[in-house]
Design a protein around this motif. Structure first.
Motif, PDB file in Angstrom:
ATOM      1  N   ALA A 104       5.271  17.863  19.607  1.00 56.34           N
ATOM      2  CA  ALA A 104       4.709  18.644  18.503  1.00 56.34           C
ATOM      3  C   ALA A 104       5.758  19.582  17.928  1.00 56.34           C
ATOM      4  CB  ALA A 104       3.513  19.451  18.991  1.00 56.34           C
ATOM      5  N   LEU A 105       5.855  19.601  16.598  1.00 56.95           N
ATOM      6  CA  LEU A 105       6.799  20.513  15.957  1.00 56.95           C
ATOM      7  C   LEU A 105       6.158  21.214  14.759  1.00 56.95           C
ATOM      8  CD1 LEU A 105       8.103  19.062  13.173  1.00 56.95           C
ATOM      9  CD2 LEU A 105       9.152  17.624  14.892  1.00 56.95           C
ATOM     10  N   HIS A 106       6.733  22.348  14.414  1.00 56.03           N
ATOM     11  CA  HIS A 106       6.245  23.187  13.318  1.00 56.03           C
ATOM     12  C   HIS A 106       7.431  23.535  12.433  1.00 56.03           C
ATOM     13  CE1 HIS A 106       2.538  24.144  15.746  1.00 56.03           C
ATOM     14  NE2 HIS A 106       3.395  23.859  16.706  1.00 56.03           N
ATOM     15  N   THR A 107       7.195  23.619  11.133  1.00 58.27           N
ATOM     16  CA  THR A 107       8.255  23.949  10.186  1.00 58.27           C
ATOM     17  C   THR A 107       7.799  25.071   9.272  1.00 58.27           C
ATOM     18  OG1 THR A 107       9.006  21.651  10.200  1.00 58.27           O
ATOM     19  CG2 THR A 107       9.788  23.042   8.401  1.00 58.27           C
ATOM     20  N   VAL A 108       8.697  26.033   9.029  1.00 55.28           N
ATOM     21  CA  VAL A 108       8.399  27.117   8.107  1.00 55.28           C
ATOM     22  C   VAL A 108       9.658  27.427   7.310  1.00 55.28           C
ATOM     23  CG1 VAL A 108       8.918  28.863   9.868  1.00 55.28           C
ATOM     24  CG2 VAL A 108       7.516  29.478   7.887  1.00 55.28           C
ATOM     25  N   GLY A 109       9.508  27.663   6.002  1.00 50.86           N
ATOM     26  CA  GLY A 109      10.626  28.027   5.156  1.00 50.86           C
ATOM     27  C   GLY A 109      11.275  26.849   4.468  1.00 50.86           C
ATOM     28  N   ASP A 110      12.216  27.166   3.584  1.00 53.18           N
ATOM     29  CA  ASP A 110      12.980  26.165   2.852  1.00 53.18           C
ATOM     30  C   ASP A 110      14.461  26.488   2.990  1.00 53.18           C
ATOM     31  OD1 ASP A 110      10.808  24.613   1.547  1.00 53.18           O
ATOM     32  OD2 ASP A 110      10.374  26.544   0.608  1.00 53.18           O
ATOM     33  N   GLY A 111      15.270  25.451   2.915  1.00 55.68           N
ATOM     34  CA  GLY A 111      16.707  25.654   3.023  1.00 55.68           C
ATOM     35  C   GLY A 111      17.282  24.811   4.137  1.00 55.68           C
ATOM     36  N   PRO A 112      18.497  25.123   4.589  1.00 52.36           N
ATOM     37  CA  PRO A 112      19.112  24.371   5.683  1.00 52.36           C
ATOM     38  C   PRO A 112      18.245  24.418   6.940  1.00 52.36           C
ATOM     39  CG  PRO A 112      20.721  25.797   4.613  1.00 52.36           C
ATOM     40  CD  PRO A 112      19.383  26.185   4.062  1.00 52.36           C
ATOM     41  N   ALA A 113      18.147  23.282   7.623  1.00 47.84           N
ATOM     42  CA  ALA A 113      17.274  23.200   8.793  1.00 47.84           C
ATOM     43  C   ALA A 113      17.944  23.759  10.037  1.00 47.84           C
ATOM     44  CB  ALA A 113      16.861  21.754   9.027  1.00 47.84           C
ATOM     45  N   VAL A 114      17.163  24.519  10.795  1.00 45.58           N
ATOM     46  CA  VAL A 114      17.612  25.058  12.081  1.00 45.58           C
ATOM     47  C   VAL A 114      16.512  24.793  13.098  1.00 45.58           C
ATOM     48  CG1 VAL A 114      18.336  27.086  13.371  1.00 45.58           C
ATOM     49  CG2 VAL A 114      18.941  26.880  10.957  1.00 45.58           C
ATOM     50  N   VAL A 115      16.821  24.029  14.131  1.00 48.56           N
ATOM     51  CA  VAL A 115      15.874  23.757  15.206  1.00 48.56           C
ATOM     52  C   VAL A 115      16.037  24.812  16.286  1.00 48.56           C
ATOM     53  CG1 VAL A 115      15.241  22.155  17.055  1.00 48.56           C
ATOM     54  CG2 VAL A 115      15.752  21.274  14.762  1.00 48.56           C
ATOM     55  N   ILE A 116      14.929  25.408  16.696  1.00 48.19           N
ATOM     56  CA  ILE A 116      14.922  26.449  17.720  1.00 48.19           C
ATOM     57  C   ILE A 116      14.416  25.841  19.021  1.00 48.19           C
ATOM     58  CG2 ILE A 116      13.987  28.692  18.393  1.00 48.19           C
ATOM     59  CD1 ILE A 116      13.551  29.190  15.331  1.00 48.19           C
ATOM     60  N   VAL A 117      15.207  25.977  20.078  1.00 48.55           N
ATOM     61  CA  VAL A 117      14.852  25.420  21.389  1.00 48.55           C
ATOM     62  C   VAL A 117      14.547  26.582  22.330  1.00 48.55           C
ATOM     63  CG1 VAL A 117      15.492  23.802  23.192  1.00 48.55           C
ATOM     64  CG2 VAL A 117      16.506  23.572  20.914  1.00 48.55           C
ATOM     65  N   ASN A 118      13.295  26.697  22.732  1.00 46.25           N
ATOM     66  CA  ASN A 118      12.859  27.815  23.564  1.00 46.25           C
ATOM     67  C   ASN A 118      13.290  27.669  25.019  1.00 46.25           C
ATOM     68  OD1 ASN A 118      11.642  29.276  21.581  1.00 46.25           O
ATOM     69  ND2 ASN A 118       9.547  28.956  22.275  1.00 46.25           N
ATOM     70  N   GLY A 119      13.143  28.769  25.744  1.00 49.45           N
ATOM     71  CA  GLY A 119      13.466  28.786  27.155  1.00 49.45           C
ATOM     72  C   GLY A 119      12.272  28.476  28.033  1.00 49.45           C
ATOM     73  N   ALA A 120      12.357  28.851  29.299  1.00 48.22           N
ATOM     74  CA  ALA A 120      11.338  28.501  30.290  1.00 48.22           C
ATOM     75  C   ALA A 120      10.000  29.170  29.991  1.00 48.22           C
ATOM     76  CB  ALA A 120      11.819  28.904  31.680  1.00 48.22           C
ATOM     77  N   LEU A 121       8.936  28.461  30.365  1.00 48.59           N
ATOM     78  CA  LEU A 121       7.567  28.982  30.303  1.00 48.59           C
ATOM     79  C   LEU A 121       7.212  29.542  28.930  1.00 48.59           C
ATOM     80  CD1 LEU A 121       7.439  30.683  33.820  1.00 48.59           C
ATOM     81  CD2 LEU A 121       6.324  28.554  33.130  1.00 48.59           C
ATOM     82  N   SER A 122       7.613  28.822  27.878  1.00 50.25           N
ATOM     83  CA  SER A 122       7.287  29.240  26.519  1.00 50.25           C
ATOM     84  C   SER A 122       6.958  28.023  25.680  1.00 50.25           C
ATOM     85  CB  SER A 122       8.456  30.014  25.892  1.00 50.25           C
ATOM     86  OG  SER A 122       9.601  29.181  25.792  1.00 50.25           O
ATOM     87  N   THR A 123       6.298  28.265  24.556  1.00 53.24           N
ATOM     88  CA  THR A 123       5.931  27.203  23.631  1.00 53.24           C
ATOM     89  C   THR A 123       6.487  27.523  22.247  1.00 53.24           C
ATOM     90  OG1 THR A 123       3.859  28.257  22.936  1.00 53.24           O
ATOM     91  CG2 THR A 123       3.773  26.872  24.912  1.00 53.24           C
ATOM     92  N   ALA A 124       6.253  26.618  21.318  1.00 50.97           N
ATOM     93  CA  ALA A 124       6.691  26.851  19.945  1.00 50.97           C
ATOM     94  C   ALA A 124       6.075  28.126  19.377  1.00 50.97           C
ATOM     95  CB  ALA A 124       6.324  25.654  19.073  1.00 50.97           C
ATOM     96  N   ARG A 125       4.869  28.419  19.776  1.00 50.05           N
ATOM     97  CA  ARG A 125       4.186  29.627  19.287  1.00 50.05           C
ATOM     98  C   ARG A 125       4.988  30.888  19.612  1.00 50.05           C
ATOM     99  NH1 ARG A 125      -1.191  30.439  18.162  1.00 50.05           N
ATOM    100  NH2 ARG A 125      -1.681  28.402  19.081  1.00 50.05           N
ATOM    101  N   ASP A 126       5.657  30.887  20.761  1.00 51.85           N
ATOM    102  CA  ASP A 126       6.421  32.064  21.178  1.00 51.85           C
ATOM    103  C   ASP A 126       7.642  32.308  20.310  1.00 51.85           C
ATOM    104  OD1 ASP A 126       4.833  32.827  23.520  1.00 51.85           O
ATOM    105  OD2 ASP A 126       5.539  30.944  24.374  1.00 51.85           O
TER     106      ASP A 126
END
Length: 258
Positions: free
Chosen positions: A13-35
């Protein structure tokens, strides 16, 4: 929210917000995309297209019977492929380790930002059987105990903090992510010391470290910067307690991506 399919058929599952160059954020332990929501919003406000995703065994993403770091590399590759061309990656904590590991495995990314990766360089590594013990607790229907064991032996949190957190309302939500501790443990065991392929990645790399964070993270960031002399090293005063400051991080990333 949308889903992409990883190489082994797992739905991510992925979520996208904003326009412009894409940046993928990779979270750390015990977290979700919501965090990563506040960080993603700050990136969007800075003119970027922020992509967050639930690493497997978390949130709205799926899982597979056998945990392996390779599957997480494939997940990140699928997310990047779905995000367009010239995608930058920002990894935090174990997410930074995963991002650098994926880059070393040839996953394409235009730039790489590594926020406080907990490399141990072979010193004081957790017990070799930790992942097995974590999985046994999960199989036994004790996810909360698995989270506590992970916090104690993999992260090294003080017992008083662990006990306080276990008695907090947030603990039940985190316990639902217990299976992900197996993935993080296997990943950090394999990459306690970054491989030559990881140290020699071709894209520009920026190593980020907060001014107030755990000593192990201070040492790890400094040593990684020494072993990757082509990388840029930045101390971020606004980032404290092993958390990326949204606005400060967005400024740094946007200035380099755009």
């Amino acid at each position: 929210m949308r889903h992409v399919t990883s190489a082994d058929g797992t739905s991510i599952a992925l979520h996208t917000v904003g326009d412009g160059p894409a940046v993928v954020i990779v979270n750390g332990a015990l977290s979700t995309a919501r965090d990563a929501g506040l960080i993603a919003r700050a990136f969007a406000d800075a003119g970027l297209r922020a992509v967050t995703y639930d690493r497997r065994a978390r949130g709205d993403s799926g899982d597979a019977p056998i945990a392996a770091p390779e599957r997480e590399v494939e997940d990140l590759a699928a997310v990047i492929a779905a995000s367009g061309d010239d995608v930058a990656v920002v990894g935090h904590s174990s997410g930074a380790i995963l991002a650098l590991y994926a880059a070393g495995e040839g996953v394409p990314m235009s730039r790489l930002f590594l926020s406080e990766p907990p490399f141990r360089f072979g010193e004081d590594d957790p017990a070799a059987d930790l992942a097995v013990r974590l999985q046994a607790l999960i199989d036994d229907g004790r996810p909360g105990d698995a989270v506590v064991l992970f916090q104690r032996e993999a992260v090294g949190l003080p017992e008083a903090f662990i006990e306080q957190f276990r008695n907090s309302p947030a603990f039940e939500q985190v316990a639902a992510l217990a299976r992900s501790t197996v993935y993080d443990t296997l990943l950090t065991q394999r990459t306690s010391t970054p491989s030559a392929a990881m140290r020699d990645v071709r894209m520009p790399v920026t190593i980020l470290r907060g001014s107030e964070t755990m000593p192990i993270l201070v040492a790890a960031a400094s040593r990684l910067a020494e072993e990757m002399p082509a990388a840029e090293f930045l101390e971020v005063p606004e980032s404290v307690a092993h958390r990326m400051d949204p606005e400060a991080t967005a400024r740094i990333v946007a200035a380099r991506v755009r």
